[in-house]
Enzyme design. Sequence first.
Site, PDB file in Angstrom:
ATOM      1  N   GLU A 198       0.174  41.179  -0.010  1.00  0.00           N
ATOM      2  CA  GLU A 198       0.283  40.327  -0.195  1.00  0.00           C
ATOM      3  C   GLU A 198       1.242  39.117  -0.817  1.00  0.00           C
ATOM      4  O   GLU A 198       1.869  39.131  -1.819  1.00  0.00           O
ATOM      5  CB  GLU A 198      -1.336  39.670  -0.976  1.00  0.00           C
ATOM      6  CG  GLU A 198      -2.301  40.273  -0.748  1.00  0.00           C
ATOM      7  CD  GLU A 198      -3.778  39.790  -1.493  1.00  0.00           C
ATOM      8  OE1 GLU A 198      -3.454  39.050  -2.335  1.00  0.00           O
ATOM      9  OE2 GLU A 198      -4.597  40.653  -1.500  1.00  0.00           O
ATOM     10  N   GLU A 226     -10.411  30.620   3.852  1.00  0.00           N
ATOM     11  CA  GLU A 226     -12.162  31.635   4.144  1.00  0.00           C
ATOM     12  C   GLU A 226     -12.725  31.043   2.998  1.00  0.00           C
ATOM     13  O   GLU A 226     -12.434  30.613   1.408  1.00  0.00           O
ATOM     14  CB  GLU A 226     -11.738  32.842   3.220  1.00  0.00           C
ATOM     15  CG  GLU A 226     -11.027  33.969   4.173  1.00  0.00           C
ATOM     16  CD  GLU A 226     -10.571  35.589   4.098  1.00  0.00           C
ATOM     17  OE1 GLU A 226     -11.250  36.307   3.556  1.00  0.00           O
ATOM     18  OE2 GLU A 226      -9.007  35.273   2.857  1.00  0.00           O
ATOM     19  N   LYS A 273     -14.464  32.699  -0.717  1.00  0.00           N
ATOM     20  CA  LYS A 273     -13.428  33.322  -1.730  1.00  0.00           C
ATOM     21  C   LYS A 273     -14.332  32.523  -2.855  1.00  0.00           C
ATOM     22  O   LYS A 273     -14.610  31.369  -2.571  1.00  0.00           O
ATOM     23  CB  LYS A 273     -12.401  32.964  -1.070  1.00  0.00           C
ATOM     24  CG  LYS A 273     -11.849  33.887   0.189  1.00  0.00           C
ATOM     25  CD  LYS A 273      -9.945  34.485  -0.545  1.00  0.00           C
ATOM     26  CE  LYS A 273     -10.242  35.638  -1.856  1.00  0.00           C
ATOM     27  NZ  LYS A 273      -8.528  35.319  -2.381  1.00  0.00           N
ATOM     28  N   GLU A 316      -8.449  28.742  -3.643  1.00  0.00           N
ATOM     29  CA  GLU A 316      -8.680  30.678  -3.231  1.00  0.00           C
ATOM     30  C   GLU A 316      -9.378  30.066  -1.572  1.00  0.00           C
ATOM     31  O   GLU A 316      -8.865  31.093  -0.955  1.00  0.00           O
ATOM     32  CB  GLU A 316      -9.656  30.944  -3.789  1.00  0.00           C
ATOM     33  CG  GLU A 316      -8.920  31.904  -5.674  1.00  0.00           C
ATOM     34  CD  GLU A 316      -8.338  32.739  -5.301  1.00  0.00           C
ATOM     35  OE1 GLU A 316      -7.159  32.822  -4.736  1.00  0.00           O
ATOM     36  OE2 GLU A 316      -7.412  32.778  -6.434  1.00  0.00           O
TER      37      GLU A 316
END
Length: 345
Positions: A268, A317, A320, A326
């Site tokens: 990542e 997203e 999250k 985030e």
Amino acid sequence: MAASSATSSGLVMVATVLVLGLLMACLDIAGAQSVGVCYGMQANNLPPPTEVVDLYKSKNIGRLRLYDPNATALQALRGSNIQVILDVPRDNLQDLANSPGAANSWVQNNVQNYWPDVQFKYISVGNEVIPNSLAQFVLPAMQNIQTAISSAGLQDQIKVSTAVATTVLQTSYPPSNGSFTNAAHGILEPIVRFLVSNQAPLLANVYPYFSHVNDPNSVPLQYALFTSSTVNRDGSLSYRNLFDAIVDALYSALERVSGSSVEIVVSESGWPSAGGTVATVDNARTYNSNLIRHVGQGTPKRPGKAIETYVFAMFNENQKEGEEVERNFGLFFPDKRPVYEISFT
């Protein structure tokens, strides 16, 4: 004679420029080819996996990380030629560690049932669970999954590893002093022996964004974004960006536990486009574009060897947990519009 010499010199100069240009183009291509994108699914508004896989292919993204064996996503990946990191979710670790039969069933259901239509490359046994209460289960789960993979005859095609955060580092600067924390050391040392014996890489999540945000005085923004003109020296090696420094600190830490042969795959790395002072579209575009171009060059400690890297993440997203940043790491909005333009070719 003078005119002839000048002509020859000019031709040599042109040839040199062409060779250098070709070399840089090859490095750019190597960088793009070594880069994948993480397919996070913590959202309630994402397109169906078939459309997601089509989006990967349309953007020439040939590698993908999937955080759990989602059957619909795995089905969509059949025949796509996309190489896959498949995670073992942390909720499964204890069961897989304690039961070889459970590991065999997991591999049968989530790997063998799709192979070779789905090109699994790595199984990541846990994500950022070292060192916490689940860490004790990581190595025995890795061993049981490895045995199951070997029983299926896939040990040469699929490597078993685990993904760590850079918080496993006690010392990260200068990179040559890289070492693991006391808490992580006892867990990682036998895991590294496992990786060495199976010729598998260590997966690492590397985020210069968080290093800068947590200590902006010591980590200038430009150094985190690959745009700094400052050179930080570590002995004979020169560092122009934090990404290289972090990866090489991990290599130094691996060397200290007899893991000099272990490669690092950056499982990542990314930059958020909203939710914080430096979490902007421009900075996210700058970081990820530079990351894709850069990783084909290797690091000062391992020059010329492309770093296999996975950008986090494909989509914003909305479910999250944590701070707003985030939920804003995506390259695309859930409706498949790009958050910003970026090239993988």
